[in-house]
Design a protein around this motif. Structure first.
Motif, short mmCIF file in Angstrom:
data_model
loop_
_atom_site.label_atom_id
_atom_site.label_comp_id
_atom_site.label_asym_id
_atom_site.label_seq_id
_atom_site.Cartn_x
_atom_site.Cartn_y
_atom_site.Cartn_z
N ALA A 14 23.78 46.47 -63.39
CA ALA A 14 24.75 47.10 -62.49
C ALA A 14 25.81 46.09 -62.11
CB ALA A 14 24.05 47.64 -61.24
N SER A 45 15.54 51.19 -63.04
CA SER A 45 16.97 51.44 -62.91
C SER A 45 17.51 50.65 -61.73
CB SER A 45 17.21 52.94 -62.71
OG SER A 45 18.57 53.23 -62.51
N ALA A 58 21.21 50.04 -59.14
CA ALA A 58 22.55 50.46 -58.73
C ALA A 58 23.04 49.50 -57.64
CB ALA A 58 22.55 51.90 -58.22
N ALA A 80 21.33 55.87 -58.48
CA ALA A 80 22.78 55.68 -58.55
C ALA A 80 23.31 55.59 -57.13
CB ALA A 80 23.45 56.82 -59.31
N ALA A 114 24.65 59.38 -62.52
CA ALA A 114 25.93 58.67 -62.44
C ALA A 114 26.88 59.43 -61.53
CB ALA A 114 26.54 58.52 -63.83
#
Length: 605
Positions: free
Chosen positions: A367, A407, A409, A446, A488
């Motif tokens: 990110a 993940s 962000a 996200a 996203a």
């Protein structure tokens, strides 16, 4: 909307410690195996590089015929495919199952008609056949263990030499090829054998650090090269075009150039130190430059006429690209399954590995900080690491996560949100701020401004507001019908695209918490990546089905379909460069090849 293929950044060769990696050349091009693909890499004009994706198993070796029209490539289960290298269609000439196991090397005869493939089969270690029919052209016998290398004399009378793990070289007469004699010069594994272009001699190298020269017609041993010997296993050897010089690459991290007539060392290059710099393969490119392969995958180019260092080093991933971020107009960064992060330049058409201590295992996400030159990556080492994109170097600071990250962000206040096995952790300034345990296992995260979205295994996406200290739930989005795989936000923060494991993308209005469209459903498998243009009007998606789509918010039923945008294993990452203002999109996936696409948008009314 429409698209046009621009050029590609190739992956680097697959290597394995203790094994020779076979490289070959054809004019300005270097040919090698990488994963399930074959790369025909043009060192002078990167835009002319091509990729062959015909194999479904990992490839092991590829060599272009002396005529330059065909390439023979082999894989780990004994298949050889012969295909056309002239033109973009790469038409298959023939596919043959020649061994019942891994093929380690293959060689063409001087007439581009016959091929000998060798390796580690259950019933035999080598096979000679016609390239257009697959019919046998003799027997490759005499070895008691796997064969590592084969070379065919290009002049009549044809001869073939094979080298194996049984420390022997078998000399074959031909054609048809038949056993002639056993040569027992080496005391350990023989790693490579090569005939000179003139056919007068051939050379062998092995794990005993020895080099021998032989008569090309009779197989008689002519000399042992003892001057300035390597101190480690010699993994590869190649001849110059004039048959006067031999270059060798060794696990002692050196590359040496020898005079074949005097058997004396002419030049020696040291390529760093340590395991990553062990040299595992080489080839003499364009009759001038020597290309030697490091265990790390780096292709080191040497010019015997100048300097004591490589004139150029080509660095690129050896394993799948897992994620991509864009920073400047011309530069983007890609994380890979080998734990490394690479910087790519469109202008230079080149890539390089970022410096510093990165991840030792798979990079699962990257990110970019919206407000600085920093980027953050997470990997299977359960750490968040800080990357300075300006200097292209990892910073020493790293923070450990509670579990394996899936993940990541980042927000304007430098807060990092990491989705893990059961938790979402929040970090700032290398310190943990808080954590959240969603109602279902998190799968993606996200962030946009103070809004954070967390996708979950129960097909839902949870919306939170971030106060700087804690996350407070503000809504749930429930139109997806499978576990969420990627999220996203549009750059203006008004929309959220949610891709799931069945290939469907649902576009949501964030403030109203309702679906805008569910017509973005052309993918047939897991959606792995989403990227928005800066004007929030178009979104690109990449999927396990190997396809890339570009979607329109204004006209949801209109899309650009880039079919088979990646090789087997699918597309893992898509990213617009410069916010898509120039229509430049990059994508990559399991084949580690980064492709550049030019997208044309319709005029704005």
């Amino acid at each position: 909307m429409s698209y046009k293929k621009s050029f590609l950044f190739p992956a680097n060769p697959t290597t394995a410690r203790g094994s020779s990696t076979k490289l070959s050349s054809n004019k300005d091009k270097v040919v090698y195996a990488s994963g399930k693909t074959v790369i025909v890499r043009d060192l002078k004009s990167p835009a002319l590089t091509t990729v062959y994706n015909g194999h479904i198993q990992n490839t092991t070796v590829a060599r272009i015929s002396p005529s330059g029209y065909y390439c023979a490539s082999a894989d780990a289960v004994g298949n050889v495919r012969v295909w056309d290298v002239v033109g973009e269609e790469q038409i298959l000439k023939g596919e043959y199952r020649v061994l019942s196991g891994r093929i380690n090397d293959l060689s063409w005869d001087g007439e581009s008609k016959r091929i000998v493939a060798v390796g580690d089969g259950r019933d035999k270690f080598g096979h000679a056949f016609m390239m257009d029919s697959g019919s046998s052209t003799g027997e490759i016998i005499g070895h008691s263990k796997a064969i590592n290398a084969v070379a065919i004399r290009h002049q009549r009378p044809f001869r073939a030499a094979t080298a194996g793990d049984d420390a022997t070289i078998i000399f074959h007469s031909g054609v048809p090829f038949k056993y002639d004699k056993t040569i027992k010069t080496h005391t350990k594994f023989v790693q490579d054998v090569q005939f000179s272009p003139s056919g007068d001699q051939f050379v062998s190298v092995g794990s005993d650090s020895k080099i021998f020269l032989y008569d090309g017609k009779t197989g008689e041993t002519l000399a042992e090269v003892t001057d300035s010997p390597h101190k480690g296993s010699i993994m590869a050897a190649s001849w110059s075009a004039d048959s006067k010089s031999v270059v060798t690459s060794s696990a002692d991290c050196t590359v040496k150039l020898w005079d074949a007539e005097t058997q004396k060392a002419v030049t020696s290059w040291t390529v760093g130190s340590g395991v990553d710099h062990q040299q595992t393969g080489n080839t003499w490119n364009d009759n001038v430059n020597i290309v030697s392969l490091s265990l790390s995958g780096d292709l080191n180019v040497f010019d015997p006429r100048v300097g004591d260092k490589p004139t150029r080093v080509f660095s690129a991933p050896q394993k799948a690209v897992t994620s991509i971020i864009s920073t400047e107009d011309d530069t983007f960064f890609a994380g890979s399954a080998d734990g490394r992060v690479y910087s790519y330049s469109i202008t230079k058409e080149d890539s390089s590995q970022v410096g510093g201590e990165g991840h030792p295992a798979v990079v699962t996400g990257i990110a970019a900080s919206p407000s600085s030159d920093l980027a953050y990556s997470v990997g299977y080492d359960d750490h968040v690491r800080e990357l300075d994109t300006a200097s292209e170097t990892y910073q020493p600071a790293a923070v450990k996560t509670a579990a394996q990250p899936k993940s990541i962000a980042a927000t304007d206040d430098s807060s990092l949100f990491v989705a893990e096995t059961e938790l979402v952790e929040v970090f700032r300034s290398n310190q943990k701020v808080t954590e959240l345990k969603p109602k279902s296992a998190p799968t993606a995260v996200a962030a946009s401004g103070s809004t954070v979205a967390v996708g979950a295994e129960n097909n839902k996406t949870y919306l939170f507001t971030w106060s700087g200290k804690e996350l407070s739930e503000i809504g749930v989005l429930e139109k997806n019908t499978a576990p969420i795989s990627v999220l996203a936000f549009s750059p203006d923060g008004t929309m959220l695209a949610a891709g799931d494991t069945k290939g469907k993308i649902v576009l949501y209005n964030v403030s109203k918490q309702e679906s805008i469209t569910s017509h973005w459903g052309a993918h047939t498998s897991r959606v792995n990546s989403l990227s928005w243009t800066a004007n929030s009007q178009n979104c690109a998606s990449g999927s396990l089905d190997t396809n890339v789509y570009v979607w329109s918010v204004a006209k949801p039923l209109r899309r650009v379909a880039i079919k088979e945008a990646s090789g087997p294993g699918g597309v893992n990452a898509v990213q617009w460069l410069a916010g898509g203002k120039d229509g430049v999109l990059v994508s990559s996936g399991a084949d580690a090849v980064v492709r550049v696409w030019n997208i044309t948008f319709p005029p704005v009314n």
